[in-house]
Design a protein around this motif. Structure first.
Motif, PDB file in Angstrom:
ATOM      1  N   THR A  64       3.186 105.980  12.511  1.00  0.00           N
ATOM      2  CA  THR A  64       2.996 104.214  13.059  1.00  0.00           C
ATOM      3  C   THR A  64       3.477 103.130  12.676  1.00  0.00           C
ATOM      4  OG1 THR A  64       2.013 103.418  10.571  1.00  0.00           O
ATOM      5  CG2 THR A  64       0.046 104.229  12.528  1.00  0.00           C
ATOM      6  N   LYS A  65       3.613 102.184  14.393  1.00  0.00           N
ATOM      7  CA  LYS A  65       4.279 101.292  13.790  1.00  0.00           C
ATOM      8  C   LYS A  65       3.936 100.610  14.182  1.00  0.00           C
ATOM      9  CE  LYS A  65       8.539  98.937  15.315  1.00  0.00           C
ATOM     10  NZ  LYS A  65       9.370  98.742  14.045  1.00  0.00           N
ATOM     11  N   ALA A  66       3.818  99.120  13.133  1.00  0.00           N
ATOM     12  CA  ALA A  66       2.905  97.895  13.262  1.00  0.00           C
ATOM     13  C   ALA A  66       3.816  96.694  13.601  1.00  0.00           C
ATOM     14  CB  ALA A  66       2.600  97.446  11.725  1.00  0.00           C
TER      15      ALA A  66
ATOM     16  N   GLU B 161      -1.911  96.327   7.942  1.00  0.00           N
ATOM     17  CA  GLU B 161      -1.502  97.096   6.385  1.00  0.00           C
ATOM     18  C   GLU B 161      -2.449  98.661   6.430  1.00  0.00           C
ATOM     19  OE1 GLU B 161      -1.181  97.368   1.251  1.00  0.00           O
ATOM     20  OE2 GLU B 161      -0.689  95.998   2.949  1.00  0.00           O
ATOM     21  N   ILE B 162      -4.180  98.331   6.445  1.00  0.00           N
ATOM     22  CA  ILE B 162      -4.949  98.811   6.446  1.00  0.00           C
ATOM     23  C   ILE B 162      -5.184  99.606   7.467  1.00  0.00           C
ATOM     24  CG2 ILE B 162      -7.655  98.944   6.627  1.00  0.00           C
ATOM     25  CD1 ILE B 162      -7.466  96.350   5.145  1.00  0.00           C
ATOM     26  N   LEU B 163      -4.931  99.314   8.553  1.00  0.00           N
ATOM     27  CA  LEU B 163      -4.589 100.140   9.924  1.00  0.00           C
ATOM     28  C   LEU B 163      -3.742 101.621  10.410  1.00  0.00           C
ATOM     29  CD1 LEU B 163      -5.789  97.016  12.233  1.00  0.00           C
ATOM     30  CD2 LEU B 163      -7.187  98.999  12.134  1.00  0.00           C
ATOM     31  N   CYS B 164      -2.543 100.690   9.519  1.00  0.00           N
ATOM     32  CA  CYS B 164      -1.730 101.580   9.534  1.00  0.00           C
ATOM     33  C   CYS B 164      -1.895 102.454   8.343  1.00  0.00           C
ATOM     34  CB  CYS B 164      -0.250 100.660   9.154  1.00  0.00           C
ATOM     35  SG  CYS B 164       0.697  99.808  10.537  1.00  0.00           S
ATOM     36  N   GLU B 165      -2.253 102.287   7.205  1.00  0.00           N
ATOM     37  CA  GLU B 165      -2.672 103.196   6.376  1.00  0.00           C
ATOM     38  C   GLU B 165      -3.565 104.229   6.783  1.00  0.00           C
ATOM     39  OE1 GLU B 165      -3.462 101.680   2.602  1.00  0.00           O
ATOM     40  OE2 GLU B 165      -1.756 100.607   2.475  1.00  0.00           O
ATOM     41  N   LEU B 166      -4.716 104.230   7.317  1.00  0.00           N
ATOM     42  CA  LEU B 166      -5.973 104.733   7.782  1.00  0.00           C
ATOM     43  C   LEU B 166      -5.372 105.320   9.002  1.00  0.00           C
ATOM     44  CD1 LEU B 166      -9.087 105.727   8.691  1.00  0.00           C
ATOM     45  CD2 LEU B 166      -9.022 103.468   9.698  1.00  0.00           C
TER      46      LEU B 166
ATOM     47  N   GLY C 257       1.054 113.680  14.096  1.00  0.00           N
ATOM     48  CA  GLY C 257       1.792 113.316  14.647  1.00  0.00           C
ATOM     49  C   GLY C 257       2.665 112.231  15.662  1.00  0.00           C
ATOM     50  N   SER C 258       1.296 111.933  16.411  1.00  0.00           N
ATOM     51  CA  SER C 258       2.073 111.199  17.565  1.00  0.00           C
ATOM     52  C   SER C 258       2.021 109.803  17.545  1.00  0.00           C
ATOM     53  CB  SER C 258       0.702 111.256  18.294  1.00  0.00           C
ATOM     54  OG  SER C 258       0.378 112.657  19.882  1.00  0.00           O
ATOM     55  N   PRO C 259       2.575 109.400  18.222  1.00  0.00           N
ATOM     56  CA  PRO C 259       3.020 107.802  18.093  1.00  0.00           C
ATOM     57  C   PRO C 259       1.594 106.661  18.125  1.00  0.00           C
ATOM     58  CG  PRO C 259       4.129 108.365  19.570  1.00  0.00           C
ATOM     59  CD  PRO C 259       3.622 109.903  18.667  1.00  0.00           C
ATOM     60  N   VAL C 260       1.604 106.043  16.878  1.00  0.00           N
ATOM     61  CA  VAL C 260       0.180 104.270  17.715  1.00  0.00           C
ATOM     62  C   VAL C 260       0.962 103.421  16.968  1.00  0.00           C
ATOM     63  CG1 VAL C 260      -1.757 104.325  16.248  1.00  0.00           C
ATOM     64  CG2 VAL C 260      -1.490 106.173  16.578  1.00  0.00           C
ATOM     65  N   LEU C 261       1.027 102.635  18.058  1.00  0.00           N
ATOM     66  CA  LEU C 261       1.632 101.120  17.810  1.00  0.00           C
ATOM     67  C   LEU C 261       0.219 100.432  17.254  1.00  0.00           C
ATOM     68  CD1 LEU C 261       3.975  98.961  17.816  1.00  0.00           C
ATOM     69  CD2 LEU C 261       3.149  98.184  20.077  1.00  0.00           C
TER      70      LEU C 261
END
Length: 102
Positions: free
Chosen positions: A76-78, A63-68, A49-53
């Protein structure tokens, strides 16, 4: 190089060419079946549940990194650039929901 790799995999390399249209390369290869499934890496429960930029200038890579990351239970925020990432970090910090916790 491709021919040698395909040969090492007991396969065949093919090519179809058409003047003015280009070439299509194909190959066949033999792959063994893995005896035991690979354990998928996991994220500690405390981080779920932690946010990742995610920052990448390539839309497909973002897109691939966010899905992973989302498959690991992360939010995620991209963004597409270093400049946009700095703006997003400042915005997140000002809103009281930073991407990092001290």
């Amino acid at each position: 190089i491709s021919s040698r790799l395909v040969e090492m995999m007991v396969g065949a390399l093919g090519v179809e060419s058409e003047k003015g249209r280009g070439s299509t390369f194909s190959f066949t290869a033999r792959f063994g079946v893995q005896a035991e499934p690979i354990e998928r890496p996991t994220v500690p429960e405390a981080l779920k549940g932690s946010p990742v930029l995610v920052v990448d200038d390539n839309p497909s890579a973002r897109e691939i990194l966010c899905e992973l990351m989302e498959s690991f239970g992360l939010k995620t925020k991209a963004v597409a650039s270093g400049e946009a990432s700095l703006a997003e970090l400042h915005l997140a910090s000002a809103s009281g929901e930073p991407f990092y916790k001290v």
